[in-house]
Each structure stands twice: as C-alpha cells, then as structure tokens.
Scaffold this motif. Structure first.
Motif, short mmCIF file in Angstrom:
data_model
loop_
_atom_site.label_atom_id
_atom_site.label_comp_id
_atom_site.label_asym_id
_atom_site.label_seq_id
_atom_site.Cartn_x
_atom_site.Cartn_y
_atom_site.Cartn_z
N GLU A 9 -5.54 72.50 15.73
CA GLU A 9 -4.22 72.76 15.16
C GLU A 9 -3.73 71.53 14.40
N PRO A 10 -3.07 71.76 13.25
CA PRO A 10 -2.64 70.63 12.43
C PRO A 10 -1.36 70.00 12.98
N VAL A 11 -1.33 68.69 13.02
CA VAL A 11 -0.13 67.94 13.39
C VAL A 11 -0.03 66.75 12.45
N THR A 12 1.17 66.45 12.01
CA THR A 12 1.36 65.34 11.08
C THR A 12 1.10 64.01 11.75
N ASP A 13 1.53 63.88 12.99
CA ASP A 13 1.41 62.61 13.70
C ASP A 13 0.93 62.88 15.12
N PRO A 14 -0.38 63.10 15.30
CA PRO A 14 -0.88 63.44 16.64
C PRO A 14 -0.73 62.27 17.59
N PRO A 15 -0.66 62.57 18.90
CA PRO A 15 -0.65 61.48 19.87
C PRO A 15 -1.91 60.62 19.72
N PRO A 16 -1.84 59.35 20.09
CA PRO A 16 -3.04 58.52 20.03
C PRO A 16 -4.17 59.16 20.84
N PRO A 17 -5.41 59.01 20.39
CA PRO A 17 -6.52 59.59 21.15
C PRO A 17 -6.49 59.12 22.60
N GLY A 18 -6.76 60.03 23.49
CA GLY A 18 -6.75 59.70 24.91
C GLY A 18 -7.92 60.37 25.60
N TRP A 19 -8.03 60.11 26.88
CA TRP A 19 -9.20 60.55 27.62
C TRP A 19 -8.89 61.60 28.68
N ARG A 20 -7.64 61.99 28.85
CA ARG A 20 -7.33 62.85 30.00
C ARG A 20 -8.08 64.17 29.95
N LEU A 21 -8.33 64.67 28.76
CA LEU A 21 -9.23 65.82 28.59
C LEU A 21 -10.03 65.58 27.33
N HIS A 22 -11.35 65.61 27.44
CA HIS A 22 -12.20 65.46 26.27
C HIS A 22 -13.47 66.27 26.49
N LEU A 23 -14.31 66.33 25.48
CA LEU A 23 -15.56 67.07 25.57
C LEU A 23 -16.71 66.11 25.85
N ASP A 24 -17.53 66.48 26.80
CA ASP A 24 -18.82 65.83 27.03
C ASP A 24 -19.89 66.76 26.49
N LEU A 25 -20.62 66.33 25.46
CA LEU A 25 -21.64 67.18 24.86
C LEU A 25 -22.99 66.96 25.52
N LEU A 26 -23.78 68.00 25.51
CA LEU A 26 -25.11 67.93 26.10
C LEU A 26 -26.01 67.05 25.25
N GLY A 27 -26.62 66.07 25.88
CA GLY A 27 -27.58 65.21 25.20
C GLY A 27 -28.93 65.30 25.88
N GLY A 28 -28.95 64.90 27.14
CA GLY A 28 -30.18 64.98 27.92
C GLY A 28 -31.29 64.13 27.33
N VAL A 29 -32.50 64.65 27.37
CA VAL A 29 -33.65 63.89 26.88
C VAL A 29 -33.59 63.73 25.36
N GLU A 30 -32.78 64.52 24.68
CA GLU A 30 -32.64 64.42 23.23
C GLU A 30 -31.35 63.70 22.83
N GLN A 31 -30.83 62.89 23.73
CA GLN A 31 -29.54 62.23 23.48
C GLN A 31 -29.53 61.46 22.16
N ASP A 32 -30.57 60.69 21.89
CA ASP A 32 -30.60 59.89 20.66
C ASP A 32 -30.56 60.77 19.42
N GLN A 33 -31.32 61.87 19.44
CA GLN A 33 -31.35 62.77 18.30
C GLN A 33 -30.01 63.48 18.11
N VAL A 34 -29.38 63.86 19.23
CA VAL A 34 -28.07 64.51 19.15
C VAL A 34 -27.05 63.56 18.55
N VAL A 35 -27.05 62.31 19.01
CA VAL A 35 -26.11 61.31 18.48
C VAL A 35 -26.34 61.11 16.98
N ALA A 36 -27.59 61.01 16.57
CA ALA A 36 -27.89 60.81 15.14
C ALA A 36 -27.40 62.00 14.32
N ARG A 37 -27.59 63.21 14.81
CA ARG A 37 -27.14 64.40 14.08
C ARG A 37 -25.62 64.42 13.96
#
Length: 241
Positions: A54-82
């Motif tokens: 959703e668009p906001v003109t002045d979003p709150p500073p990025p925080g950690w209380r809820l965030h996404l952890d993406l699957l990396g596993g054995v392909e972590q380096d390749q996922v990060v590069a992509r």
C-alpha cells in the motif's frame, strides 16, 4: 476465518510490487485500491496468501517486528544473487556472524534469506513470518484463533502454520524491546463464509487480549484495525461477499 494478506507499506508500490512479484513468483492480481499492488502466493492444496503493497507518503522507518524470512537453504547464495539482481540491497542492522543474509527491498523493507533449516522444508518461497511478541504464548493463542493456523514444530517459542501443513511458519518471537511505533508490515484476516462474521471476529479478538487502534488513520475503513497483546497491528477484513 483465515490469514488473507501480508501487507507492506512503500512510497512507490509500482516499483516495490513488481520486485516482490518476481521474488516470490506471485500471480499479480487486481488491488483493492488504486495505487496499491496485490499478488497471490499459491501454497498448493487450495491454500494461498496475498502480498499487498500500500502506498504511503511517509512510511514508518523500517523495523523488524514483522518481516519476511525467505527460503534459501542450500541455494542461499543463488537466491541472494537473484534477489540483488531484482533490486534488493544488503542491509546492515548490526548482524554479525549470523547464517542468514539480511537484505532490503527497493523501498527499504527489511527481509532475510535463511540458511538450511529442517523446519522450513516445503514452505515455498516464504519460510517464515517472524513477529516480535512480549508474550508469545498469549499472542500465539490470539493468532491461532484469528487465522485458523495450528501449532507446529519451529525455532520460535510458538510457531503456527496453515492446517494443510503448507506455506510459511508464523513465528512468535520474544521481543528485544517494546513496540514504540506503527509497524510497517502487518497481517489481515478475513471471516469465513458461514462462520463468525466481522463483528464476532473482532469481539473474539478483544476477548483474547487484542485492542482497537484509536488513531485517525485507523478509522473509517471497511476493515477494523486491532493490535495484538504486544501492540502489533492487524486487520479484520469485511465479511466475504
């Protein structure tokens, strides 16, 4: 009722939305409001979650209380590069010697690409949704009631997952500090047809320790903005048509 949306804020959803669409393999949908982005993550077996920007003109500073952890596993380096090729950038939040990689999306929303963990096998591209909590047991009871998700084995004190055993884990993690401002990422739940309606769902949440958000920005919508027992915002959407 069920967990329907992961909602993030951004100054420019037209840039941030396509990033997450490509990052997670979303099927782009029709957003509820002009200027929003919405894409669906198919978890298989009839389970899904929509990712909304959703668009906001002045979003709150990025925080950690809820965030996404993406699957990396054995392909972590390749996922990060992509992801970096798609527009993510490294983010220094003081992490040192951790096995996961911290990145930010084009608007600055932080997320992690996780190392190999047995509990994340078969989750799909989102491994977990870590949520800071002052009382994981109490918040876990609330979110189990709100989402219909069930306890599962995880690394957090309380972890919940879709009853089909698919998709990410919702991890209730001990908070490093009390909440002090609006979260930049939150969850939306929607009543099921034939089940408790929106008002009944709100009343259930309040009975389990949730509170109503009283700020002006939380008023006048078809959804109801609540806070869990640790102050994290979540929304109860309108009854399905």
């Amino acid at each position: 009722m069920g967990l329907e949306n992961i909602v993030m804020q951004a100054r420019d959803p037209s840039t941030t939305g396509p990033f997450w669409s490509a990052a997670l393999g979303l099927v782009d949908g029709t957003p509820a409001s002009p200027g929003d982005y919405e894409g669906r993550l198919d978890l298989g077996g009839g389970a899904w979650i929509d990712v909304c920007i959703e668009p906001v003109t002045d979003p709150p500073p990025p925080g950690w209380r809820l965030h996404l952890d993406l699957l990396g596993g054995v392909e972590q380096d390749q996922v990060v590069a992509r992801l970096r090729d798609l527009g993510a950038r490294p983010l220094d939040v003081g992490q040192r010697g951790v096995p996961w990689v911290v990145l930010a999306d084009p608007d600055g929303n932080p997320f992690c690409v996780m190392e190999e963990r047995e509990v994340y096998r078969g989750t799909g591209p989102i491994a977990a949704l870590p949520l800071d909590s002052a009382d994981p047991e109490r918040d876990g009871e609330l979110y189990a009631a709100m989402t219909g998700w069930v306890p599962t084995t995880g690394v957090a004190p309380v972890s919940l997952r879709h009853p089909a055993g698919r998709g990410p884990l919702l991890e209730l993690c001990p908070e490093p500090a009390p909440k002090v401002r609006q979260n930049r990422t939150h969850l939306d739940v929607r009543p099921d047809p034939g089940g408790p309606d929106q008002q009944e769902t709100v009343e259930l949440a309040l009975s389990l320790g949730a509170t109503r958000a009283t700020e002006d920005w939380a008023q006048g919508h078809s959804w109801v903005v609540l806070r869990d027992t640790s102050g994290n915002e979540f929304c109860v959407l309108a009854d399905p048509a």
